[in-house]
Enzyme design. Structure first.
Site, PDB file in Angstrom:
ATOM      1  N   ASP A 182       0.809  -1.214   0.000  1.00 47.00           N
ATOM      2  CA  ASP A 182       0.000   0.000   0.000  1.00 47.00           C
ATOM      3  C   ASP A 182       0.849   1.272   0.000  1.00 47.00           C
ATOM      4  OD1 ASP A 182      -2.286   1.571   0.276  1.00 47.00           O
ATOM      5  OD2 ASP A 182      -2.281   1.490   2.442  1.00 47.00           O
ATOM      6  N   ASN A 212     -18.249  -0.987  -2.272  1.00 43.37           N
ATOM      7  CA  ASN A 212     -17.417   0.014  -1.586  1.00 43.37           C
ATOM      8  C   ASN A 212     -15.981  -0.002  -2.107  1.00 43.37           C
ATOM      9  OD1 ASN A 212     -16.534  -2.393  -0.538  1.00 43.37           O
ATOM     10  ND2 ASN A 212     -16.927  -1.897   1.600  1.00 43.37           N
ATOM     11  N   LEU A 216     -11.820  -5.193  -1.558  1.00 43.36           N
ATOM     12  CA  LEU A 216     -11.820  -6.603  -1.922  1.00 43.36           C
ATOM     13  C   LEU A 216     -12.536  -7.396  -0.825  1.00 43.36           C
ATOM     14  CD1 LEU A 216     -10.311  -8.314  -4.306  1.00 43.36           C
ATOM     15  CD2 LEU A 216      -9.209  -9.350  -2.333  1.00 43.36           C
ATOM     16  N   LEU A 271      -3.841  -5.884   2.053  1.00 37.58           N
ATOM     17  CA  LEU A 271      -3.352  -6.527   0.828  1.00 37.58           C
ATOM     18  C   LEU A 271      -1.882  -6.162   0.633  1.00 37.58           C
ATOM     19  CD1 LEU A 271      -6.341  -5.926  -1.629  1.00 37.58           C
ATOM     20  CD2 LEU A 271      -5.690  -8.092  -0.561  1.00 37.58           C
ATOM     21  N   CYS A 327     -27.499  -6.133  -2.923  1.00 44.60           N
ATOM     22  CA  CYS A 327     -27.262  -5.487  -1.624  1.00 44.60           C
ATOM     23  C   CYS A 327     -26.664  -4.089  -1.825  1.00 44.60           C
ATOM     24  CB  CYS A 327     -26.315  -6.343  -0.785  1.00 44.60           C
ATOM     25  SG  CYS A 327     -25.866  -5.588   0.795  1.00 44.60           S
ATOM     26  N   CYS A 360     -21.383  -4.487   6.065  1.00 45.10           N
ATOM     27  CA  CYS A 360     -21.319  -5.494   4.999  1.00 45.10           C
ATOM     28  C   CYS A 360     -21.671  -6.889   5.546  1.00 45.10           C
ATOM     29  CB  CYS A 360     -19.916  -5.523   4.393  1.00 45.10           C
ATOM     30  SG  CYS A 360     -19.710  -6.821   3.145  1.00 45.10           S
TER      31      CYS A 360
END
Length: 307
Positions: free
Chosen positions: A131, A152, A155, A166, A189, A246
């Site tokens: 990142d 959103n 992943l 990640l 959703c 979520c």
């Protein structure tokens, strides 16, 4: 081909031993589909003041420009879901920032993984990314079969959710490649879109970064705009709203990385404690934390904005 399979299996076994939750491998190629998406996103100004996202456009899309003769992109995920969370009467931090700075934790693990590859396989060159460089990490994770990108833009992994970091290793080594993750399991959703108080989540699986609470509380160095006053729902550093609502995150399980555990004082702090925080306490609680990015005055600015 047999050798590539053996190498891939070895690498994945070592990745799991180091604590990574998932490991997938894809061929290092130009990300054609991402090129137009990124160009469009930047043209719309969704990056806000994050001008660094406008740099290295070509490198973001082609790993071969980051590593000479790159052949493979190894994508890894690392769980950060905490066992304990902040109390209700508190200003909130994104869960990823509870413990030590994840950049250092994961970089160290990737260094170990790289050494393992060089010891087991031979002269392999590459670079590790957490990142902090122009790498489209979610695109590579999906291409490597790790999961799909939710509405959103994060992943999501089936039976695991989205509370994970990640990381990538780009190598000049040919390996066996995994099948890209094709199915989007979000269906109809819209919980993340509906729950976002600043309407940052757009209906096309992207986020207007310049409207995200994380952007306002971490990236934006200027005064916070009056237009979003009262919309932060007590988030003082980052935001987890779209992840908290979520349905896939009901599968989240606590991580086992000691360095990601919060400082003992952090979970006990209530709103009044945060409002009265001194620079000394800030340095003590966030000694090795990513929260240092916003600095003491930045955090104070955010807390004042929430009152």
């Amino acid at each position: 081909m047999k050798l590539q399979q053996t190498y891939s299996k070895l690498i994945k076994q070592e990745a799991y031993r180091l604590g990574f939750e998932s490991c997938g491998i894809s061929k290092a190629v130009f990300l054609e589909e991402e090129a137009s998406n990124l160009e469009s996103w930047l043209k719309k100004g969704h990056q806000g003041e994050m001008h660094y996202l406008e740099n290295y456009f070509d490198k973001r899309l082609d790993p071969r420009l980051l590593v000479d003769n790159a052949k493979s992109v190894i994508s890894l995920s690392f769980n950060y879901f905490p066992e304990e969370q902040q109390q209700n009467n508190s200003y909130k931090l994104a869960k990823y920032a509870y413990g030590e700075d994840y950049h250092h934790i994961l970089k160290s693990k990737l260094k170990e993984l790289t050494s393992f590859i060089q010891n087991q396989i031979g002269e392999v060159n590459g670079r590790a990314f957490v990142d902090s460089a122009p790498v489209m990490e979610r695109a590579w994770a999906q291409k490597s079969g790790l999961g799909w990108r939710g509405k959103n833009s994060l992943l999501i992994q089936k039976n695991k959710g989205s509370f994970f970091f990640l990381a990538e290793l780009i190598l000049d080594l040919e390996l066996e490649y995994d099948t890209p993750f094709k199915t989007n399991h979000c269906g109809s959703c819209t919980k993340c879109i509906d729950a976002c108080p600043t309407n940052a989540i757009l209906p096309n699986n992207t986020v207007n970064g310049s409207q995200c609470i994380s952007y306002f509380t971490i990236e934006l160095k200027n005064e916070l705009p009056a237009s979003v006053k009262g919309k932060f729902e007590d988030w003082m550093f980052g935001c987890d709203i779209c992840q908290d609502v979520c349905p896939w995150n009901r599968f989240s399980t606590p991580h086992s990385e000691e360095k990601l555990n919060p400082h003992p004082d952090l979970l006990a702090m209530n709103k009044q404690d945060w409002e009265e925080i001194t620079e000394e306490i800030f340095k003590k609680v966030f000694q090795k934390s990513a929260v240092k990015r916003t600095k003491f005055l930045g955090l104070k600015r955010n807390i004042s904005f929430l009152k």
